[in-house]
Design an enzyme around this catalytic site. Structure first.
Site, PDB file in Angstrom:
ATOM      1  N   LYS A   1     -25.485   5.179 -32.050  1.00 34.06           N
ATOM      2  CA  LYS A   1     -24.422   5.236 -31.041  1.00 34.06           C
ATOM      3  C   LYS A   1     -23.219   4.430 -31.511  1.00 34.06           C
ATOM      4  CE  LYS A   1     -22.708   3.070 -27.585  1.00 34.06           C
ATOM      5  NZ  LYS A   1     -21.365   3.615 -27.634  1.00 34.06           N
TER       6      LYS A   1
ATOM      7  N   GLY B   1     -22.689  -6.338 -31.773  1.00 29.82           N
ATOM      8  CA  GLY B   1     -21.667  -6.346 -30.735  1.00 29.82           C
ATOM      9  C   GLY B   1     -21.530  -7.733 -30.157  1.00 29.82           C
ATOM     10  N   SER B   2     -21.036  -7.797 -28.937  1.00 29.26           N
ATOM     11  CA  SER B   2     -20.753  -9.092 -28.317  1.00 29.26           C
ATOM     12  C   SER B   2     -22.052  -9.777 -27.871  1.00 29.26           C
ATOM     13  CB  SER B   2     -19.840  -8.887 -27.115  1.00 29.26           C
ATOM     14  OG  SER B   2     -20.474  -8.030 -26.196  1.00 29.26           O
ATOM     15  N   THR B   3     -21.985 -11.080 -27.754  1.00 28.04           N
ATOM     16  CA  THR B   3     -23.148 -11.842 -27.292  1.00 28.04           C
ATOM     17  C   THR B   3     -23.514 -11.431 -25.870  1.00 28.04           C
ATOM     18  OG1 THR B   3     -22.707 -13.662 -28.797  1.00 28.04           O
ATOM     19  CG2 THR B   3     -23.950 -14.207 -26.802  1.00 28.04           C
TER      20      THR B   3
ATOM     21  N   VAL C   1     -23.156  -8.436 -24.326  1.00 29.23           N
ATOM     22  CA  VAL C   1     -23.914  -7.180 -24.286  1.00 29.23           C
ATOM     23  C   VAL C   1     -25.262  -7.365 -24.996  1.00 29.23           C
ATOM     24  CG1 VAL C   1     -23.934  -4.734 -24.931  1.00 29.23           C
ATOM     25  CG2 VAL C   1     -21.839  -5.761 -24.059  1.00 29.23           C
ATOM     26  N   GLY C   2     -25.287  -8.194 -26.030  1.00 22.63           N
ATOM     27  CA  GLY C   2     -26.549  -8.480 -26.725  1.00 22.63           C
ATOM     28  C   GLY C   2     -27.597  -9.043 -25.772  1.00 22.63           C
TER      29      GLY C   2
ATOM     30  N   GLU D   1     -26.946  -8.731 -33.911  1.00 20.57           N
ATOM     31  CA  GLU D   1     -25.862  -9.344 -34.692  1.00 20.57           C
ATOM     32  C   GLU D   1     -24.703  -9.503 -33.733  1.00 20.57           C
ATOM     33  OE1 GLU D   1     -26.311 -10.379 -37.579  1.00 20.57           O
ATOM     34  OE2 GLU D   1     -27.970  -9.210 -38.375  1.00 20.57           O
TER      35      GLU D   1
ATOM     36  N   CYS E   1     -16.512 -10.559 -36.826  1.00 18.31           N
ATOM     37  CA  CYS E   1     -17.447 -11.552 -36.295  1.00 18.31           C
ATOM     38  C   CYS E   1     -17.531 -12.766 -37.204  1.00 18.31           C
ATOM     39  CB  CYS E   1     -18.815 -10.922 -36.121  1.00 18.31           C
ATOM     40  SG  CYS E   1     -19.343 -10.035 -37.570  1.00 18.31           S
TER      41      CYS E   1
ATOM     42  N   GLU F   1     -14.734 -16.647 -28.684  1.00 20.66           N
ATOM     43  CA  GLU F   1     -14.365 -15.744 -29.763  1.00 20.66           C
ATOM     44  C   GLU F   1     -13.096 -14.990 -29.358  1.00 20.66           C
ATOM     45  OE1 GLU F   1     -17.119 -12.507 -30.509  1.00 20.66           O
ATOM     46  OE2 GLU F   1     -16.865 -12.879 -32.657  1.00 20.66           O
TER      47      GLU F   1
HETATM   48  P1  NDP Z   1     -19.570  -4.729 -27.330  1.00 20.36           P
HETATM   49  O1  NDP Z   1     -20.720  -5.647 -27.226  1.00 20.36           O
HETATM   50  O2  NDP Z   1     -18.724  -4.518 -26.147  1.00 20.36           O
HETATM   51  O3  NDP Z   1     -20.043  -3.285 -27.813  1.00 20.36           O
HETATM   52  C1  NDP Z   1     -20.871  -3.094 -28.924  1.00 20.36           C
HETATM   53  C2  NDP Z   1     -21.589  -1.771 -28.785  1.00 20.36           C
HETATM   54  O4  NDP Z   1     -22.471  -1.857 -27.658  1.00 20.36           O
HETATM   55  C3  NDP Z   1     -20.668  -0.585 -28.499  1.00 20.36           C
HETATM   56  O5  NDP Z   1     -21.173   0.556 -29.139  1.00 20.36           O
HETATM   57  C4  NDP Z   1     -20.759  -0.454 -26.992  1.00 20.36           C
HETATM   58  O6  NDP Z   1     -20.461   0.860 -26.540  1.00 20.36           O
HETATM   59  C5  NDP Z   1     -22.224  -0.774 -26.772  1.00 20.36           C
HETATM   60  N1  NDP Z   1     -22.557  -1.200 -25.419  1.00 20.36           N
HETATM   61  C6  NDP Z   1     -21.736  -1.632 -24.426  1.00 20.36           C
HETATM   62  N2  NDP Z   1     -22.441  -1.896 -23.296  1.00 20.36           N
HETATM   63  C7  NDP Z   1     -23.730  -1.603 -23.565  1.00 20.36           C
HETATM   64  C8  NDP Z   1     -24.937  -1.682 -22.816  1.00 20.36           C
HETATM   65  N3  NDP Z   1     -24.955  -2.098 -21.553  1.00 20.36           N
HETATM   66  N4  NDP Z   1     -26.092  -1.328 -23.422  1.00 20.36           N
HETATM   67  C9  NDP Z   1     -26.114  -0.921 -24.711  1.00 20.36           C
HETATM   68  N5  NDP Z   1     -24.998  -0.809 -25.477  1.00 20.36           N
HETATM   69  C10 NDP Z   1     -23.824  -1.165 -24.913  1.00 20.36           C
HETATM   70  O7  NDP Z   1     -18.766  -5.277 -28.570  1.00 20.36           O
HETATM   71  P2  NDP Z   1     -17.420  -4.712 -29.166  1.00 20.36           P
HETATM   72  O8  NDP Z   1     -17.544  -3.269 -29.492  1.00 20.36           O
HETATM   73  O9  NDP Z   1     -16.346  -5.151 -28.261  1.00 20.36           O
HETATM   74  O10 NDP Z   1     -17.385  -5.456 -30.578  1.00 20.36           O
HETATM   75  C11 NDP Z   1     -16.935  -6.717 -30.693  1.00 20.36           C
HETATM   76  C12 NDP Z   1     -18.055  -7.717 -30.702  1.00 20.36           C
HETATM   77  O11 NDP Z   1     -18.991  -7.425 -31.720  1.00 20.36           O
HETATM   78  C13 NDP Z   1     -17.567  -9.108 -31.025  1.00 20.36           C
HETATM   79  O12 NDP Z   1     -18.091 -10.046 -30.124  1.00 20.36           O
HETATM   80  C14 NDP Z   1     -18.073  -9.397 -32.424  1.00 20.36           C
HETATM   81  O13 NDP Z   1     -18.289 -10.694 -32.749  1.00 20.36           O
HETATM   82  C15 NDP Z   1     -19.307  -8.597 -32.458  1.00 20.36           C
HETATM   83  N6  NDP Z   1     -19.615  -8.234 -33.829  1.00 20.36           N
HETATM   84  C16 NDP Z   1     -20.665  -8.862 -34.428  1.00 20.36           C
HETATM   85  C17 NDP Z   1     -20.965  -8.610 -35.746  1.00 20.36           C
HETATM   86  C18 NDP Z   1     -22.142  -9.255 -36.382  1.00 20.36           C
HETATM   87  O14 NDP Z   1     -22.657  -8.711 -37.351  1.00 20.36           O
HETATM   88  N7  NDP Z   1     -22.632 -10.379 -35.911  1.00 20.36           N
HETATM   89  C19 NDP Z   1     -20.163  -7.691 -36.553  1.00 20.36           C
HETATM   90  C20 NDP Z   1     -19.101  -7.069 -35.826  1.00 20.36           C
HETATM   91  C21 NDP Z   1     -18.851  -7.355 -34.493  1.00 20.36           C
HETATM   92  P3  NDP Z   1     -18.996   1.295 -26.015  1.00 20.36           P
HETATM   93  O15 NDP Z   1     -18.016   0.369 -26.644  1.00 20.36           O
HETATM   94  O16 NDP Z   1     -18.871   2.682 -26.468  1.00 20.36           O
HETATM   95  O17 NDP Z   1     -19.036   1.188 -24.540  1.00 20.36           O
END
Ligand code: NDP
Length: 452
Positions: A153, A206-208, A210-211, A228, A262, A354
């Site tokens: 996704k 993604g973000s902490t 949503v993680g 991550e 990140c 961040e």
């Molecule tokens: P988000 O956490 O908002 O989104 C990441 C992914 O999760 C997207 O595909 C998003 O879908 C999806 N998502 C959103 N809500 C849900 C949910 N409830 N359940 C499952 N999946 C969901 O992060 P961002 O896209 O805004 O990316 C930025 C963040 O990612 C930063 O905090 C950054 O630090 C982190 N990051 C970490 C990295 C690492 O390796 N540690 C590398 C790169 C980024 P959609 O957007 O389509 O709604």
């Protein structure tokens, strides 16, 4: 329901796609499930061959993929080319790894004990918008090498390169159903993957925030997760460092990918005795960062990904901020935000949260202990750098920092063959290198009696 895909440098719509819901997600999981038995049965050498063919196709479509990524994310074309080159290297690496994962034999009484590394089944891969293709490949490579099938996704903002990669996977000869891409909202498609009983594992970047949801959602089915997450990494500059080199490199450790990284070293910690000199050099180096049209070969920084994200980034810089430098941005359309250097204390919001944009905070420190204390005073622990000419100090400080990926006299964090991932709230599990294979396989122990 549709997904509108926009070029962040022009604000023009570049694609309109159907947005998947729960039904389409379930259908993709069912396709992946149906494809699993045959895919896990492909001989290791053949699976390696297929992954190598995919790597070669990525190389052959290098410029096309780089342009898709640059247009969709707003990233400079030179950076996008480097990222696509890494994607090919990732598939080459895991193609070579398929038949080099061995089990063990363990001395026990009464027979032979051996271990196997079994694939998990269907894995859900959820990736963000900042490095869409790169981060997809970091998960796809080890997942496929271990014999899993996947549902990927991409972020709604940046789905185009993942869709093209799935086509290339088919062209490479990977069977139908092995790689499935579903474009739709995270709260719908992502959430469904997290909760789906037929999905064995979620690889999430993604973000902490949503993680945290992913971890909670995965608890229902005791799903495996690799997380991550965010970072607030420190770039620690000691007075005995090569200050010119450290200052010349520091802007690119924050402003690369417009700070949407990140691993961004967005806290620049400088030993007090060198602070004024370093700040002067850093401002000069930041002035030289070339911001502009992502399609121009010489551009070093493009726009932010969206108008909403620009608002978030801007909220970190207000009238109370001690701003040291603000760069220029192009006029006209595009979600531009200037390179910004601010002076801060480690408890200021700009140093705690961040920003995920081109804003760096300079923070002075007294000595080694103070540097370690400040660097570790964050909920995150992803990356960081140490600049010094004293080798013993470099290693002492490196061992004391609570962070997963460090560089000494360098700001690089990511290599195909080395583990990447965080401590603390930056997540857990490792991507890249041979370590990533652990996250996509399960150890099975088999005892074979030799008695009777
Ligand atoms: P988000 O956490 O908002 O989104 C990441 C992914 O999760 C997207 O595909 C998003 O879908 C999806 N998502 C959103 N809500 C849900 C949910 N409830 N359940 C499952 N999946 C969901 O992060 P961002 O896209 O805004 O990316 C930025 C963040 O990612 C930063 O905090 C950054 O630090 C982190 N990051 C970490 C990295 C690492 O390796 N540690 C590398 C790169 C980024 P959609 O957007 O389509 O709604």
């Amino acid at each position: 329901m549709t997904v509108t895909v926009v070029n962040p440098a022009t604000e023009e719509t570049i694609a309109t796609l159907a947005s998947a819901g729960v039904e389409e997600t379930d259908a993709a999981v069912a396709r992946a499930r149906a494809a699993f038995p045959a895919w896990r049965a492909v001989s290791p050498a053949d699976r390696g061959r297929l992954l190598r063919r995919l790597a070669t196709l990525v190389e052959e479509h290098h410029e096309e993929l780089a342009r898709i990524e640059s247009t969709n994310v707003g990233k400079p074309i030179a950076g996008a080319r480097a990222e696509v080159a890494m994607v090919a290297d990732v598939f080459h690496f895991y193609a070579g790894a398929v038949d080099k994962r061995h089990g063990e034999t363990i001395p026990v009484a009464g027979g032979v004990d051996m271990t196997f590394r079994e694939p998990l089944g269907v894995v859900g891969l959820i990736v963000p918008w900042n490095f869409p293709l790169n981060i997809s490949s970091w998960k796809l490579g080890p997942a496929l090498a271990c014999g899993n099938t996947v549902v990927l996704k991409p972020a709604e903002l940046t789905p185009l390169s993942a869709l093209r990669l799935a086509e290339l996977a088919l062209d490479a000869g990977l069977p139908e159903g092995v790689v499935n891409v579903v474009v739709g909202k995270g709260s719908v498609v992502g959430q469904r993957l997290v909760e789906h009983p037929d999905v064995a594992k979620i690889g999430f970047t993604g973000s902490t925030e949503v993680g945290r949801n992913v971890m909670q959602g995965a608890a229902g089915t005791i799903k495996r997760v690799t997380l991550e997450l965010g970072g607030k990494s420190a770039n620690v500059i000691f007075a005995d460092a090569d200050l010119e080199r450290a200052a010349a490199a520091a802007p690119y450790a924050v402003f690369d990918n417009a700070g949407q990284d990140c691993c961004a070293r967005s806290r620049i910690l400088v030993e007090k005795s060198a602070y004024d000199r370093f700040a002067e050099l850093l401002v000069e180096a930041t002035r030289n960062v070339k911001v502009g049209d992502p399609a121009d070969d010489s551009t070093e920084m493009g726009p932010l990904v969206s108008a909403g994200h620009r608002e978030t980034v801007a909220s970190f810089v207000d009238a109370d901020t001690r701003t040291l430098f603000t760069g220029d941005t192009p006029d006209g359309n595009g979600y531009w935000y200037p390179c910004t250097l601010v002076e801060a204390r480690n408890d200021d919001r700009v140093a705690r949260e961040e920003v995920f944009g081109p804003v760096a905070a300079l923070i002075p420190f007294d000595d080694d202990a103070d540097a370690i204390r400040i660097a570790n005073d964050t909920p995150y622990g992803l990356s960081g750098s140490i600049w010094t000419r004293d080798g013993a100090r470099a290693l002492r400080v490196a061992r004391a920092l609570d962070t997963g990926v460090l560089s000494i006299n360098s700001n690089s964090s990511v290599r195909v063959s080395t583990p990447f991932g965080g401590f603390k709230q930056s997540g857990f599990g490792r991507e890249l290198g041979l370590h990533a294979l652990d996250g996509y396989s399960e150890v099975k122990n088999v005892f074979y009696s030799t008695e009777g």
